[in-house]
Write a protein that holds these residues in place. Structure first.
Motif, PDB file in Angstrom:
ATOM      1  N   ALA A   1       0.837  -1.207   0.000  1.00  0.00           N
ATOM      2  CA  ALA A   1       0.000   0.000   0.000  1.00  0.00           C
ATOM      3  C   ALA A   1       0.868   1.252   0.000  1.00  0.00           C
ATOM      4  CB  ALA A   1      -0.941  -0.003   1.205  1.00  0.00           C
ATOM      5  N   SER A   2       1.944   1.229   0.759  1.00  0.00           N
ATOM      6  CA  SER A   2       2.879   2.362   0.792  1.00  0.00           C
ATOM      7  C   SER A   2       3.473   2.623  -0.579  1.00  0.00           C
ATOM      8  CB  SER A   2       4.026   2.084   1.761  1.00  0.00           C
ATOM      9  OG  SER A   2       3.764   2.606   3.005  1.00  0.00           O
ATOM     10  N   ASP A   3       3.878   1.548  -1.248  1.00  0.00           N
ATOM     11  CA  ASP A   3       4.458   1.689  -2.584  1.00  0.00           C
ATOM     12  C   ASP A   3       3.471   2.335  -3.547  1.00  0.00           C
ATOM     13  OD1 ASP A   3       6.815   0.541  -1.728  1.00  0.00           O
ATOM     14  OD2 ASP A   3       6.379  -1.446  -2.565  1.00  0.00           O
ATOM     15  N   ILE A   4       2.223   1.904  -3.498  1.00  0.00           N
ATOM     16  CA  ILE A   4       1.201   2.472  -4.381  1.00  0.00           C
ATOM     17  C   ILE A   4       0.978   3.944  -4.045  1.00  0.00           C
ATOM     18  CG2 ILE A   4      -1.254   2.406  -5.003  1.00  0.00           C
ATOM     19  CD1 ILE A   4      -1.054  -0.690  -4.551  1.00  0.00           C
ATOM     20  N   ALA A   5       0.830   4.264  -2.763  1.00  0.00           N
ATOM     21  CA  ALA A   5       0.621   5.652  -2.352  1.00  0.00           C
ATOM     22  C   ALA A   5       1.788   6.524  -2.813  1.00  0.00           C
ATOM     23  CB  ALA A   5       0.450   5.735  -0.838  1.00  0.00           C
ATOM     24  N   GLU A   6       3.009   6.029  -2.638  1.00  0.00           N
ATOM     25  CA  GLU A   6       4.192   6.798  -3.031  1.00  0.00           C
ATOM     26  C   GLU A   6       4.243   7.017  -4.535  1.00  0.00           C
ATOM     27  OE1 GLU A   6       7.661   4.969  -1.320  1.00  0.00           O
ATOM     28  OE2 GLU A   6       6.875   5.253   0.722  1.00  0.00           O
ATOM     29  N   ASP A   7       3.763   6.049  -5.311  1.00  0.00           N
ATOM     30  CA  ASP A   7       3.708   6.234  -6.763  1.00  0.00           C
ATOM     31  C   ASP A   7       2.860   7.452  -7.133  1.00  0.00           C
ATOM     32  OD1 ASP A   7       5.356   4.092  -7.328  1.00  0.00           O
ATOM     33  OD2 ASP A   7       3.716   2.718  -7.829  1.00  0.00           O
ATOM     34  N   PHE A   8       1.874   7.753  -6.302  1.00  0.00           N
ATOM     35  CA  PHE A   8       1.013   8.915  -6.531  1.00  0.00           C
ATOM     36  C   PHE A   8       1.498  10.149  -5.780  1.00  0.00           C
ATOM     37  CE2 PHE A   8      -1.850   5.481  -7.746  1.00  0.00           C
ATOM     38  CZ  PHE A   8      -2.451   5.999  -8.881  1.00  0.00           C
ATOM     39  N   GLY A   9       2.617  10.022  -5.070  1.00  0.00           N
ATOM     40  CA  GLY A   9       3.169  11.162  -4.351  1.00  0.00           C
ATOM     41  C   GLY A   9       2.575  11.377  -2.966  1.00  0.00           C
ATOM     42  N   PHE A  10       1.985  10.338  -2.380  1.00  0.00           N
ATOM     43  CA  PHE A  10       1.360  10.437  -1.062  1.00  0.00           C
ATOM     44  C   PHE A  10       2.035   9.492  -0.080  1.00  0.00           C
ATOM     45  CE2 PHE A  10      -2.177  11.246  -4.064  1.00  0.00           C
ATOM     46  CZ  PHE A  10      -2.495  12.542  -3.686  1.00  0.00           C
ATOM     47  N   ASP A  11       1.769   9.722   1.205  1.00  0.00           N
ATOM     48  CA  ASP A  11       2.118   8.735   2.221  1.00  0.00           C
ATOM     49  C   ASP A  11       0.811   8.113   2.712  1.00  0.00           C
ATOM     50  OD1 ASP A  11       0.924  10.518   4.028  1.00  0.00           O
ATOM     51  OD2 ASP A  11       2.826  11.343   4.674  1.00  0.00           O
TER      52      ASP A  11
END
Length: 88
Positions: free
Chosen positions: A16-26
């Motif tokens: 989930a972190s990896d996906i969020a980071e792909d969008f520029g979020f934590d």
């Protein structure tokens, strides 16, 4: 400001972190956005559907189609040839 603790297994959190980071979020930002969307829409914004699992007959047809595609086994030039081969 309230604090919320969520328990989740390590693998899920990492993915989930990896996906969020792909969008520029934590994950905290995504969680806050999720709560805000719940309040704004007055619903739980989740898609709870899943892909249906094909039954054995469908799986057999898929396997047969894959075999035909890979081996080039019996193909037809038109529908009449197909119906003739089936005796229809």
């Amino acid at each position: 400001m309230a604090t919320i603790t969520v328990r989740v297994d390590d693998e899920t959190k990492l993915k989930a972190s990896d996906i969020a980071e792909d969008f520029g979020f934590d994950l905290s930002s995504v969680t806050r956005a999720f709560y805000r969307q719940m309040v704004r829409e007055r619903r739980i914004p989740l898609n709870l559907s899943y892909e249906p699992i094909p039954n054995e007959q469908t799986l057999a047809a898929i396997r047969e189609a894959e075999e035909i595609a890979q081996t080039g086994r019996q193909r037809f030039k038109n529908a009449d040839e197909m119906f003739d081969s089936l005796g229809i």
